[in-house]
Design an enzyme around this catalytic site. Structure first.
Site, mmCIF file in Angstrom:
data_model
loop_
_atom_site.group_PDB
_atom_site.id
_atom_site.type_symbol
_atom_site.label_atom_id
_atom_site.label_comp_id
_atom_site.label_asym_id
_atom_site.label_seq_id
_atom_site.Cartn_x
_atom_site.Cartn_y
_atom_site.Cartn_z
ATOM 1 N N HIS A 18 -3.494 7.234 2.955
ATOM 2 C CA HIS A 18 -3.865 5.921 2.410
ATOM 3 C C HIS A 18 -5.272 5.578 2.894
ATOM 4 C CE1 HIS A 18 -3.914 1.866 1.197
ATOM 5 N NE2 HIS A 18 -3.675 1.354 2.394
ATOM 6 N N CYS A 56 0.822 -1.222 0.000
ATOM 7 C CA CYS A 56 0.000 0.000 0.000
ATOM 8 C C CYS A 56 0.850 1.263 0.000
ATOM 9 C CB CYS A 56 -0.945 0.006 1.196
ATOM 10 S SG CYS A 56 -2.047 -1.399 1.228
ATOM 11 N N ASN A 94 -9.950 -0.167 0.367
ATOM 12 C CA ASN A 94 -8.484 -0.068 0.291
ATOM 13 C C ASN A 94 -8.030 -0.639 -1.054
ATOM 14 O OD1 ASN A 94 -5.722 -0.407 0.554
ATOM 15 N ND2 ASN A 94 -5.811 -1.301 2.605
HETATM 16 C C1 COA Z 1 -9.826 -5.272 10.304
HETATM 17 C C2 COA Z 1 -10.405 -4.275 11.290
HETATM 18 C C3 COA Z 1 -11.457 -3.423 10.617
HETATM 19 C C4 COA Z 1 -11.076 -5.065 12.400
HETATM 20 O O1 COA Z 1 -11.597 -4.149 13.353
HETATM 21 P P1 COA Z 1 -11.327 -4.407 14.894
HETATM 22 O O2 COA Z 1 -12.094 -3.382 15.621
HETATM 23 O O3 COA Z 1 -9.836 -4.432 15.076
HETATM 24 O O4 COA Z 1 -11.963 -5.806 15.086
HETATM 25 P P2 COA Z 1 -11.296 -7.111 15.727
HETATM 26 O O5 COA Z 1 -10.220 -7.632 14.847
HETATM 27 O O6 COA Z 1 -10.958 -6.756 17.127
HETATM 28 O O7 COA Z 1 -12.505 -8.086 15.660
HETATM 29 C C5 COA Z 1 -13.645 -7.876 16.436
HETATM 30 C C6 COA Z 1 -14.647 -8.965 16.131
HETATM 31 O O8 COA Z 1 -15.266 -8.685 14.873
HETATM 32 C C7 COA Z 1 -15.231 -9.860 14.079
HETATM 33 N N1 COA Z 1 -15.171 -9.487 12.678
HETATM 34 C C8 COA Z 1 -14.091 -9.380 11.881
HETATM 35 N N2 COA Z 1 -14.470 -9.035 10.649
HETATM 36 C C9 COA Z 1 -15.808 -8.931 10.673
HETATM 37 C C10 COA Z 1 -16.762 -8.602 9.712
HETATM 38 N N3 COA Z 1 -16.414 -8.301 8.426
HETATM 39 N N4 COA Z 1 -18.046 -8.557 10.057
HETATM 40 C C11 COA Z 1 -18.422 -8.854 11.316
HETATM 41 N N5 COA Z 1 -17.567 -9.175 12.277
HETATM 42 C C12 COA Z 1 -16.262 -9.223 11.958
HETATM 43 C C13 COA Z 1 -14.005 -10.599 14.529
HETATM 44 O O9 COA Z 1 -14.105 -11.950 14.219
HETATM 45 C C14 COA Z 1 -14.051 -10.359 16.025
HETATM 46 O O10 COA Z 1 -14.958 -11.246 16.592
HETATM 47 P P3 COA Z 1 -14.608 -11.978 17.981
HETATM 48 O O11 COA Z 1 -14.455 -10.855 18.975
HETATM 49 O O12 COA Z 1 -15.792 -12.831 18.198
HETATM 50 O O13 COA Z 1 -13.353 -12.703 17.713
HETATM 51 C C15 COA Z 1 -9.318 -3.384 11.902
HETATM 52 O O14 COA Z 1 -8.506 -4.155 12.736
HETATM 53 C C16 COA Z 1 -8.483 -2.733 10.872
HETATM 54 O O15 COA Z 1 -8.945 -1.938 10.094
HETATM 55 N N6 COA Z 1 -7.166 -3.026 10.842
HETATM 56 C C17 COA Z 1 -6.287 -2.452 9.870
HETATM 57 C C18 COA Z 1 -6.483 -3.156 8.578
HETATM 58 C C19 COA Z 1 -5.833 -2.453 7.454
HETATM 59 O O16 COA Z 1 -6.062 -1.298 7.244
HETATM 60 N N7 COA Z 1 -5.029 -3.194 6.691
HETATM 61 C C20 COA Z 1 -4.402 -2.690 5.547
HETATM 62 C C21 COA Z 1 -3.243 -1.857 5.925
HETATM 63 S S1 COA Z 1 -2.526 -1.222 4.477
#
Ligand code: COA
Length: 345
Positions: free
Chosen positions: A272, A132, A302
């Site tokens: 980004h 990215c 993204n």
């Molecule tokens: C991926 C992201 C949105 C998840 O949000 P979060 O608040 O961190 O959520 P968590 O990973 O703590 O997961 C919380 C719960 O939601 C669930 N969950 C994950 N994806 C889900 C979805 N699409 N829909 C519903 N629930 C979901 C998980 O399984 C977890 O459940 P659990 O508590 O029963 O295990 C966030 O971590 C994020 O944006 N990270 C950066 C990703 C990114 O930008 N990557 C590219 C970088 S270039």
């Protein structure tokens, strides 16, 4: 803004005796495929909800390339738009750099395929892979050729068909990504400063936070690797999130410091487009006002290396950036990699 702001910052490259030469963006363009995948569509594919995706990411929909539409096709469309704005023909291009993690094939490089598609027969062509963060890395590499007078006209593209490496059964990742391309033409523009500085950084110790295990020399494609879904991207979302905010802020602050700029002097911050919450946290820590931050992730998700390039094009098209304005790009991605760039438009 240009005349008054021109004296209010430092050009970190000026000390290298470039004799007034600048590496300026003279054209910008983008292209996204027609097909829209909404959060409601994803609700039918994995266990998720529109509310969850919007609340945690800010994304409402993303674009998907057609089966016969590849990264090089998206790149070529964006390139043609950037070239039109710059008033540059394919014959004038000296070099094409494509930043991507989803090349059409492992080789030849996608830039070669773009070169052929747009008919830029004189141009050298190579790819850069910094996930990215790829577009800023490609911009900085392209800039070197302009400033050294090696080349006059460089096409820099960020393009991705992320849908080809997205695991459509993994709700943790499949809601986040989309396809698209953005491109710029870099040229010397007299009496302008152009790309003032670019900060780039990496931490290979965190390579396993966001990666695709299969398809490389470590794990070539086999029936087993395909069955184990190793040819799709994998991510530790929570850890990636934390490091993204930290790295983007540090990179942006370093870029501003080098140019002796305050955030208030930046007309438009183009982060980004990974996650709304990441962007809000970065903007807040930098002290940027909400109206300085440009966002389009709710429509595209993204798009990795294409992300800031598409956003830059849309910000210009929306009149948010005028000649002479100062623009801050800030990125983060797998590697880990990060970067920030200050541009006098
Ligand atoms: C991926 C992201 C949105 C998840 O949000 P979060 O608040 O961190 O959520 P968590 O990973 O703590 O997961 C919380 C719960 O939601 C669930 N969950 C994950 N994806 C889900 C979805 N699409 N829909 C519903 N629930 C979901 C998980 O399984 C977890 O459940 P659990 O508590 O029963 O295990 C966030 O971590 C994020 O944006 N990270 C950066 C990703 C990114 O930008 N990557 C590219 C970088 S270039």
């Amino acid at each position: 803004m240009s005349a008054s702001s021109a004296k209010k910052f430092k050009n970190p490259r000026a000390q290298y005796n470039f004799q007034g030469r600048s590496s300026s963006i003279t054209g910008v363009g983008s292209y996204v495929p027609a097909k829209i995948l909404t959060n409601a569509d994803l609700e039918k594919m994995v266990e998720t909800t529109d509310e969850w995706i919007i609340e945690r990411t800010g994304i409402k929909e993303r674009r998907l390339a057609a089966g016969d539409e590849f990264t090089s096709d998206l790149a070529a469309r964006a390139a043609e738009r950037a070239m039109k704005m710059a008033g540059v023909t394919a014959a004038q291009l000296d070099l094409i750099i494509v930043a991507t993690i989803t090349p059409d094939m492992p080789f030849p490089n996608t830039a070669c395929l773009v070169q052929h598609k747009i008919g830029a027969r004189r141009a050298a062509a190579f790819d850069i892979e910094a996930a990215c963060s790829g577009f800023i890395h490609a911009l900085e590499v392209g800039q070197q050729f302009i400033m050294s007078r090696t080349y006059d006209t460089v096409l820099v593209i960020g393009a991705e068909k992320l849908s080809s490496i997205t695991d459509w059964k993994d709700r943790n990742t499949c809601v986040l990504f989309g396809d698209g391309a953005g491109a710029v033409v870099l040229q010397n523009r007299p009496n302008s400063h152009g790309l003032l500085t670019a900060v780039m950084g990496a931490d290979g110790g965190c390579a396993d936070l966001l990666f695709m295990p299969g398809g490389g020399s470590r794990c070539p494609a086999t029936f087993d690797s395909v069955g184990a879904r190793l040819h799709f991207l994998r991510m530790n979302g929570r850890e990636t999130y934390k490091r993204a905010v930290q790295a983007m802020c540090t990179a942006a602050e370093e870029a501003l410091r080098r140019c002796e700029l305050e955030i208030s002097q930046i007309k438009c911050v183009i982060p980004h487009q990974a996650n709304r919450r990441i962007i809000d946290a970065v903007g807040k820590r930098l002290g940027a006002k909400p109206e300085q931050m440009f966002l389009n992730l709710e429509r595209y998700g993204n798009t990795s290396a294409a992300s800031v390039a598409i956003a830059l094009d849309e910000a210009v098209a929306a009149g948010k950036i005028q000649r002479g304005d100062l623009v801050l790009l800030v990125v983060f991605g797998a590697g880990l990699t990060w970067g920030a760039a200050v541009i006098e438009w």
